[in-house]
Each structure stands twice: as structure tokens, then as C-alpha cells.
Design a protein around this motif. Structure first.
Motif, mmCIF file in Angstrom:
data_model
loop_
_atom_site.group_PDB
_atom_site.id
_atom_site.type_symbol
_atom_site.label_atom_id
_atom_site.label_comp_id
_atom_site.label_asym_id
_atom_site.label_seq_id
_atom_site.Cartn_x
_atom_site.Cartn_y
_atom_site.Cartn_z
ATOM 1 N N MET A 1 -14.172 -3.704 -8.586
ATOM 2 C CA MET A 1 -12.713 -4.328 -7.281
ATOM 3 C C MET A 1 -12.166 -5.338 -8.764
ATOM 4 O O MET A 1 -12.775 -6.054 -9.639
ATOM 5 N N SER A 2 -10.952 -5.654 -8.153
ATOM 6 C CA SER A 2 -10.318 -5.922 -8.856
ATOM 7 C C SER A 2 -10.171 -7.237 -9.131
ATOM 8 O O SER A 2 -11.159 -7.889 -8.320
ATOM 9 N N LYS A 3 -10.246 -7.813 -10.288
ATOM 10 C CA LYS A 3 -10.669 -9.343 -10.200
ATOM 11 C C LYS A 3 -9.385 -10.318 -9.325
ATOM 12 O O LYS A 3 -10.009 -11.864 -8.873
ATOM 13 N N PHE A 4 -8.444 -10.234 -9.325
ATOM 14 C CA PHE A 4 -7.297 -11.243 -8.697
ATOM 15 C C PHE A 4 -6.733 -9.864 -7.669
ATOM 16 O O PHE A 4 -6.168 -9.074 -7.893
ATOM 17 N N THR A 5 -7.221 -11.072 -6.793
ATOM 18 C CA THR A 5 -6.407 -9.269 -4.840
ATOM 19 C C THR A 5 -5.512 -11.133 -4.583
ATOM 20 O O THR A 5 -4.791 -10.414 -3.679
ATOM 21 N N SER A 6 -6.068 -12.343 -4.206
ATOM 22 C CA SER A 6 -5.465 -12.931 -3.408
ATOM 23 C C SER A 6 -3.924 -13.327 -4.275
ATOM 24 O O SER A 6 -3.426 -13.164 -5.505
ATOM 25 N N MET A 7 -2.681 -13.922 -3.257
ATOM 26 C CA MET A 7 -1.520 -13.963 -3.247
ATOM 27 C C MET A 7 -1.423 -15.367 -4.626
ATOM 28 O O MET A 7 -0.653 -14.553 -5.276
ATOM 29 N N GLU A 8 -1.919 -15.967 -4.355
ATOM 30 C CA GLU A 8 -2.154 -17.016 -5.475
ATOM 31 C C GLU A 8 -2.512 -16.736 -6.709
ATOM 32 O O GLU A 8 -1.648 -16.072 -7.371
ATOM 33 N N LEU B 81 -3.014 11.869 0.925
ATOM 34 C CA LEU B 81 -4.495 10.616 1.328
ATOM 35 C C LEU B 81 -4.478 11.145 2.217
ATOM 36 O O LEU B 81 -3.897 11.124 3.164
ATOM 37 N N THR B 82 -5.778 11.071 2.507
ATOM 38 C CA THR B 82 -6.440 10.817 3.844
ATOM 39 C C THR B 82 -7.608 9.150 4.232
ATOM 40 O O THR B 82 -7.588 9.311 3.013
ATOM 41 N N PRO B 83 -7.962 8.906 5.359
ATOM 42 C CA PRO B 83 -8.851 7.148 5.003
ATOM 43 C C PRO B 83 -9.682 7.549 3.786
ATOM 44 O O PRO B 83 -9.367 6.188 3.245
ATOM 45 N N ASP B 84 -10.448 8.207 3.249
ATOM 46 C CA ASP B 84 -10.701 8.134 2.557
ATOM 47 C C ASP B 84 -11.330 9.988 2.326
ATOM 48 O O ASP B 84 -11.991 9.817 0.855
ATOM 49 N N GLY B 85 -10.274 10.350 1.953
ATOM 50 C CA GLY B 85 -10.119 11.453 1.211
ATOM 51 C C GLY B 85 -8.503 11.925 0.487
ATOM 52 O O GLY B 85 -7.859 10.823 0.422
ATOM 53 N N LEU B 259 -1.815 -4.240 1.652
ATOM 54 C CA LEU B 259 -1.071 -3.389 1.246
ATOM 55 C C LEU B 259 -1.695 -2.370 -0.290
ATOM 56 O O LEU B 259 -3.257 -1.312 -0.745
ATOM 57 N N LEU B 260 -1.167 -2.959 -1.036
ATOM 58 C CA LEU B 260 -1.955 -2.989 -2.326
ATOM 59 C C LEU B 260 -3.518 -2.235 -2.366
ATOM 60 O O LEU B 260 -4.053 -2.142 -3.203
ATOM 61 N N GLU B 261 -4.194 -4.010 -2.515
ATOM 62 C CA GLU B 261 -5.360 -3.706 -2.509
ATOM 63 C C GLU B 261 -6.264 -2.820 -1.358
ATOM 64 O O GLU B 261 -7.203 -2.621 -2.266
ATOM 65 N N TRP B 262 -5.662 -2.558 -0.612
ATOM 66 C CA TRP B 262 -6.578 -1.677 0.158
ATOM 67 C C TRP B 262 -6.164 -0.096 -0.685
ATOM 68 O O TRP B 262 -7.268 0.505 -0.989
ATOM 69 N N PHE B 263 -4.850 0.703 -1.040
ATOM 70 C CA PHE B 263 -4.876 1.355 -1.900
ATOM 71 C C PHE B 263 -5.527 1.589 -2.749
ATOM 72 O O PHE B 263 -6.081 2.690 -2.956
ATOM 73 N N LYS B 264 -6.062 0.355 -3.723
ATOM 74 C CA LYS B 264 -6.244 0.426 -4.809
ATOM 75 C C LYS B 264 -8.343 0.627 -4.627
ATOM 76 O O LYS B 264 -8.630 1.314 -6.066
ATOM 77 N N PRO B 267 -11.384 5.632 -1.915
ATOM 78 C CA PRO B 267 -11.643 6.295 -2.449
ATOM 79 C C PRO B 267 -12.041 6.876 -3.670
ATOM 80 O O PRO B 267 -12.438 7.418 -5.017
ATOM 81 N N ALA B 268 -10.234 7.512 -3.125
ATOM 82 C CA ALA B 268 -9.833 8.741 -4.436
ATOM 83 C C ALA B 268 -9.162 7.421 -5.391
ATOM 84 O O ALA B 268 -9.158 8.084 -6.405
ATOM 85 N N ILE B 269 -8.558 6.684 -5.396
ATOM 86 C CA ILE B 269 -7.787 5.762 -6.562
ATOM 87 C C ILE B 269 -9.130 4.879 -7.281
ATOM 88 O O ILE B 269 -8.526 5.200 -8.054
#
Lengths: 97, 436
Positions: A1-8, B81-85, B259-264, B267-269
Motif C-alpha cells: 500500500m502506498s503511504k499517500f493515497t488521499s488527495m491532500e 487487464l481483467t478485474p483481477d488478472g 482510479l490511480l489508487e485502484w490501479f496501483k 493484483p497484477a500491478i
């Protein structure tokens, strides 16, 4: 998990040179009430820096100091957003890019 | 700036397109000024990508000596990418590690564009930073003869103006040379630069020395929206990002950072980007409208180059910076000719478009002209098909004692029940046409 996730947190990583005046304006008719709610909830939530929010009085709050100057808002809601570049030398300063 | 000062050419915008134009014109002895709104060239710029250096090599053959290059891209991978593959493939060529390095480098634009701007200054152009341009100056006959910068004494005069003011190009729109960007063909991309020790990057991605990777992700990469994601390796950081069309992200209620947080965390990323120190978060638009939405490229005293004109090839090749440089170079050479003839009217500036039409930049734009429309009208490529594809491939490779023939028959029958084979085939054909 990244340290920073929120917009702030994310914006805290970036360097900004603040200018006192906004370069982003909401046009009349979209500033408050139902129109404002619709604008933010249906469209401007898409801003990558979450510049546009609603306050408890359903007014659009424009946190222009966080703007990454991408232009997403002007494409998403041209009817409601008046967009220009910030003053030269101000705004986001990418150090990596 | 006093009225007594007049340049041959004013270039608005110090990105790859504008700087290239300025470089060739300054080398030819023209009086050139570049007006850059950022603190320095590159300070407003970001990309997710490879800097293709074919044009740069023509301009500065020994650029590799001191340009801030991150890694040579020797390894590329494209994944659905698929939802988890993930279903993917790619190449790694050690030949690309040798000269001329396939003209493919990862760079960090704030550093790279700044370096390039210094080369442009050395070539003799003047660069004014912190200078935002709001409009044009016209003479008594209505001919454009300068720009209005937002500063004291901001009237700057020049015989010719090259608009290199990037994807939003408010100036090209002011002149009605460009239609407004459309939500369905404009991508908003966000990325993070995450710092890692060099050894960690080499180990994680299987790299020797200064080799680097470009991993690109399609299909369900934007959580079902029309978009894609990427990972590029820098020297001591990883650039990871994702983008989607503004229209589709709005429809899917996806904020780009979420979206970026989800992408990161896909499971593949995740194993590739996990850990490290986040250094920067950036956002930018990509003009994805292609050939059909290019701006008008020239008029009397004005030429439009790079993103401002819409030169991005958003197909599998993901080219932009090299197209920017190619348009900048040809625009610059056109203006040199115009200066020789002392005629900056359409008669001369039209040569820019004529020459562009012969260039690979324009030919490639034309080849992929259906891309934006196909993507916009084929949402199943991003949501439904990745899931079907995964089921098919996963079942095919599931080890359970069933004979391969029985498996194949069962899977084909299931596929046919899920999707009309004709529409599946047609979508495949349509998709292929825009990919390679």
C-alpha cells in the motif's frame, strides 16, 4: 500500500507557487443550489486534484490553489467553468514531470 | 517589452514542439523568442511515456552525452487487464540497448524539457519564462503582428507566431483554428513518480544497466472506463499512471486519483509499484481526437504545432513527443523559408501543411484516424471482453484432467452463448484497425 493515497497527501507531494487570485471561475447560474450540486456531483468530481467541492450551503468551493492546470474541468463542463492559465510563473511547478 | 523590439518569430510554449521550432530557426539566424508560462520549460509538463528521440537526434546528434535521459526502453509489454488478472505479451531486445538505442528513452519531462530549453538558448533563441500569453496584437489592417503577454509592457511583436501552447491551446481556439476539445476524445491522465533504489528497479523488472521497461495496460485498466494504464522505469523511480476519456470517467463516476489508487492496487500491478517513496503526483490532458480533430495548421502569420494542433498517436504506439518535435521542425523550417522570402502570409505558411502531409507524423495520424471513434463506440473492449477473454484463457489453462478437445468445445460453446460471434468478430476487426 502506498503511504499517500488521499488527495491532500498527493498534493502535498507537489510544489506550487501560490498566486493570490483565482484563475478558475464558476459561471453565474452554477454557483449555488441544485445546479451547483449537479455540476459537482455529475461532472467536476472528475478533477484530478478535487479542486471543486460543495460546502454545507451547496455553494461550489473552488480550491484553485490546488489546481494542476490540466484542463479536465473545462472539457467536462465548458458551460459552467471559466478557465484560464494562472499568472505566469505561478501554479503547479513540476520538478519531475 | 518596448514596441521598438520586434522578433522574426514568437513561439508560444516551451515544450518539445515549440522548442524544436525555436531551435531550428535560431540555428538559421532568425530572431526567436520563446514565451513559456512556467517557471522554467518543463515545469508544467508531464507525460506517461517514452520520449522517442529520432527528431532530436537529427537536431543534436550527440544529445546522449548530456541530456537527462532515464533509461533505454528495451523491454515493452502490452497487457489486457481483467478485474483481477492479466493476459499479456511483449518483447525484450538486447539490440535496442545498443546505438541508436531504438530512439526510445524514458525521461522526466521537468528535467528533460529544461535541458532542451538550454540547448535552444545556446542556439541563440531568447526564452522568457513566467510569461503567459492571453491574446494577439493586430495591425491597422487586422494582420496579427504580435501577442499580448500578461505582464507590464506585455505587448510583444513578431512577424510570425508559432502556437505551441499545448493541449488546451486557448490561443488556437481564440483564432478559430481549433475546435474545443471533446470529452469523448480527450484523455485525462494522472501519474505518480515513486522513488526506489536503482538495484530494486533492475531486480523487479529484470533489467541490465541502463535498460528500462514500458508496460502498457489495456482492457479493464481503467476499471471498465475507456482508458489505459502504464508503468515506466526511470533511473531511480517508477512512473505509474492511468488515464481515461473524460466522458467515460464521468459516466463511470471515476475520479482519476481514486482510479490511480485502484490501479496501483490491482493484483497484477501492485507487486511492481509497491513500496518506495512517492515523489510527485501529476495530471495532464492528452488530445486523442486524432486526424479528424486536428486543428487548422496555418494561416497568415500563424502556425500551430504539437499537442496544440492535436498531434498524438494514441494507438498501441503511444507516440506524441516525437510527433510534436516533427511538427515543430517542419514549422520552423517553413518559417525560415518565409523569412527568406519576407512573406509570412498563407502563401508561405501553407508549406508547413504540405510538407507535413509527406511526413510520417501525418501519415500515422491518418492511419489511425478512426481510433477515437472506435474506442468511444466500443465500450465492450474495456468492460465485457476482458472478462470473457480471461474466462476463456483461464479455463483453457486450468489443470483438471479434462481433455483439451473437450475443453475447447465447451469453451467455444460458452463463448457463443455469451456473445454473438459476428459482432465479436466485427469488433475484433474494428479493434485491429486502430491498434496496429
Amino acid at each position: 500500500m502506498s503511504k499517500f493515497t488521499s488527495m491532500e497527501d498527493k498534493l502535498g507531494l507537489d510544489k506550487f507557487t501560490l498566486f493570490h487570485q483565482t484563475h478558475l471561475k464558476i459561471k453565474d447560474g452554477f454557483k449555488t443550489g441544485e445546479a451547483a450540486k449537479k455540476l459537482v456531483n455529475d461532472k467536476l468530481f472528475i478533477c484530478p486534484a478535487k479542486v471543486y467541492t460543495l460546502n454545507e450551503k451547496d455553494e461550489v468551493v473552488v480550491s484553485f490553489e490546488n489546481c494542476l492546470e490540466c484542463g479536465t474541468c473545462r472539457v467536462a463542463a465548458p458551460e459552467a467553468v471559466e478557465w484560464e492559465h494562472p499568472q505566469g510563473g505561478h501554479g503547479i511547478v513540476y520538478r519531475l514531470g | 517589452m518596448g514596441a521598438e523590439e520586434k522578433f522574426d518569430v514568437i513561439v508560444v510554449g516551451g515544450g518539445p514542439a515549440g522548442l524544436t521550432a525555436a531551435y531550428v530557426m535560431a540555428k538559421a539566424g532568425l530572431q526567436v523568442v520563446v514565451l513559456e508560462r512556467g517557471d522554467y520549460c518543463g515545469s508544467k509538463n508531464m507525460f506517461g511515456g517514452i520520449f522517442f528521440t529520432n527528431v532530436l537526434r537529427e537536431l543534436i546528434p550527440d544529445f546522449e552525452k548530456d541530456a537527462p535521459l532515464e533509461r533505454v526502453v528495451t523491454k515493452r509489454r502490452w497487457s489486457l487487464l481483467t478485474p483481477d488478472g492479466e493476459i499479456g505479451g511483449g518483447f525484450k531486445f538486447s539490440k535496442f540497448a545498443q546505438e541508436p538505442h531504438n530512439n526510445s528513452y524514458t525521461v522526466l519531462r521537468a528535467k528533460f524539457d529544461k535541458w532542451f530549453s538550454e540547448k535552444v538558448e545556446e542556439a541563440g533563441a531568447m526564452i522568457l519564462t513566467g510569461c503567459v500569453v492571453d491574446g494577439f496584437l493586430k495591425d491597422e489592417k487586422g494582420k496579427i503582428n504580435g501577442v499580448k503577454a500578461r505582464m507590464d509592457d506585455g505587448d510583444i511583436y513578431g512577424d510570425c507566431i508559432i502556437l505551441a501552447d499545448g493541449v488546451n491551446s486557448l490561443l488556437a481556439k481564440q483564432l478559430d483554428m481549433h475546435r474545443e476539445l471533446a470529452p469523448e476524445s480527450t484523455i485525462v491522465g494522472v501519474k505518480e513518480v515513486i522513488e526506489f533504489p536503482e538495484e530494486k528497479i533492475k531486480d523487479r523488472f529484470g533489467l541490465n544497466d541502463n535498460e528500462g521497461v514500458a508496460y502498457e495496460y489495456f482492457g479493464y485498466a481503467a476499471k471498465g472506463a475507456i482508458g489505459s494504464g502504464f508503468i515506466y522505469t526511470d533511473k531511480t523511480s517508477i512512473s505509474v499512471g492511468v488515464g481515461g476519456t473524460i466522458k467515460s470517467l464521468m459516466e463511470h463516476k471515476l475520479n482519476p486519483n481514486d482510479l490511480l489508487e485502484w490501479f496501483k492496487n490491482h493484483p497484477a500491478i501492485r507487486p511492481l509499484v509497491n513500496g518506495g517513496e512517492q515523489r510527485e503526483y501529476a495530471a495532464h490532458l492528452i488530445p486523442d481526437g486524432g486526424y479528424n480533430r486536428l486543428s487548422k495548421l496555418y494561416k497568415d502569420n500563424v502556425l500551430v504545432v504539437g499537442d496544440a494542433a492535436g498531434f498524438v498517436n494514441a494507438s498501441l504506439f503511444h507516440e506524441g513527443t516525437n510527433l510534436a518535435m516533427m511538427t515543430g521542425k517542419i514549422a520552423g523550417e517553413t518559417v525560415i523559408k518565409a523569412k527568406e522570402a519576407n512573406d509570412f502570409s498563407e502563401v508561405m505558411t501553407a508549406r508547413y501543411e504540405h510538407r507535413l502531409r509527406e511526413s510520417s507524423a501525418m501519415k500515422d495520424m491518418k492511419k489511425f484516424r478512426h481510433l477515437a471513434h472506435v474506442l468511444d463506440t466500443t465500450p465492450q473492449l474495456f468492460e465485457k471482453y476482458p472478462v470473457i477473454m480471461e474466462e476463456f484463457v483461464r479455463d483453457m489453462f486450468t489443470v483438471d484432467g479434462e481433455s483439451k478437445n473437450a475443453k475447447q468445445m465447451r469453451l467455444v460453446m460458452r463463448l457463443l452463448r455469451k456473445e454473438n460471434p459476428i459482432s465479436f468478430a466485427l469488433t475484433g476487426l474494428k479493434g485491429r484497425r486502430v491498434i496496429i
